[in-house]
Design an enzyme around this catalytic site. Structure first.
Site, short mmCIF file in Angstrom:
data_model
loop_
_atom_site.label_atom_id
_atom_site.label_comp_id
_atom_site.label_asym_id
_atom_site.label_seq_id
_atom_site.Cartn_x
_atom_site.Cartn_y
_atom_site.Cartn_z
N HIS A 57 0.90 -0.88 0.09
CA HIS A 57 0.29 0.28 0.06
C HIS A 57 1.17 0.96 0.11
O HIS A 57 1.64 1.32 0.87
CB HIS A 57 -1.01 0.05 0.85
CG HIS A 57 -1.91 -1.27 1.50
ND1 HIS A 57 -2.21 -1.82 2.47
CD2 HIS A 57 -1.90 -1.86 1.04
CE1 HIS A 57 -2.93 -3.19 2.70
NE2 HIS A 57 -2.95 -3.24 1.46
N TYR A 112 2.29 1.84 14.02
CA TYR A 112 2.16 2.90 12.51
C TYR A 112 2.20 3.40 12.58
O TYR A 112 1.01 4.54 13.63
CB TYR A 112 0.87 2.28 11.41
CG TYR A 112 0.45 0.69 10.42
CD1 TYR A 112 0.69 0.49 11.19
CD2 TYR A 112 1.79 0.60 9.26
CE1 TYR A 112 0.06 -1.75 10.36
CE2 TYR A 112 1.24 -0.33 8.97
CZ TYR A 112 0.64 -1.78 9.58
OH TYR A 112 0.01 -2.68 8.81
#
Ligand SMILES: Cc1cn([C@H]2C[C@H](O)[C@@H](COP(=O)(O)OP(=O)(O)O[C@H]3O[C@@H](C)C(=O)[C@@H](O)[C@H]3O)O2)c(=O)[nH]c1=O
Length: 186
Positions: free
Chosen positions: A65, A135
């Protein structure tokens, strides 16, 4: 060592980040992110979002991604439980390592993170059950600017260590790279 140390990886702008881990009889303490230390190392990172994922099954793959400009983002990835094989793919137009990939083994408690600059696609494979990732993102989630590369793309030829399991329908539908793909201009 200072609280954070950056190690250059083979793709320009991609770093492994080493945390100083303080252990004592209670357990351990580590600073996972430090704006000042990163800025002092020439890699300032302004965090806009913190995300967390758990991948239940070993072999699970998520990715690859990235967000297109103007919402390109840096990501700082840390494994909080289990272990993952974490992959970064350079999609920066004009980069000398355009479409090269690099993978790092990240494991809970190893005192390491991966720092991806804007213009990299990211994915990973869980090497254990219940692999947990944290993240830190430098941009807001912008679904209309999301883009993906196929984890099976022969042009990337990513050497996933385990058979690929549990791809999401979205990740299974990313198209293969076309010859026209020029990458992202940051
Ligand atoms: C990424 C993201 C997803 N979502 C939503 C969309 C969807 O309903 C649900 C799950 O999203 P996804 O299927 O995209 O989740 P996932 O496949 O785990 O996406 C993640 O993959 C790894 C490889 C990354 O690098 C991350 O940045 C992120 O893109 O969560 C948000 O609300 N905010 C977010 O920032």
């Amino acid at each position: 060592m200072s609280d954070l140390r950056l190690h250059e990886l083979p793709l320009v702008g991609l770093f492994a980040l080493e945390h100083k881990v303080h252990g004592d009889e209670r357990g351990r303490f580590a600073r996972l992110f430090c704006a000042g230390s990163l800025a002092a190392c020439g890699q300032p990172l302004a965090i806009r979002q913190i995300n967390h994922s758990i991948s239940r099954q070993r072999g699970t793959v998520r990715g690859l991604h990235f967000q297109r400009p103007p919402h390109s983002e840096a990501k700082l990835i840390t494994c909080l439980r289990g272990a993952v094989w974490d992959v970064a793919v350079d999609v920066r137009a004009g980069s000398p390592t355009f479409l090269h990939w690099h993978a790092e083994h990240l494991e809970a408690g190893d005192g390491r993170s991966l720092l991806l600059p804007p213009g990299f696609a990211h994915g990973f494979q869980a090497l254990s059950d219940d692999a947990e990732l944290l993240y830190l993102h430098s941009a807001d989630y912008s679904p209309e600017y999301e883009a993906g590369l196929s984890v099976h793309d022969p042009r990337l030829a990513i050497a996933w260590p385990l058979p690929i399991e549990n791809l999401s329908p979205r990740d299974a539908s990313h198209p293969l790279l076309s010859d026209q793909f020029q990458g992202v201009r940051l």
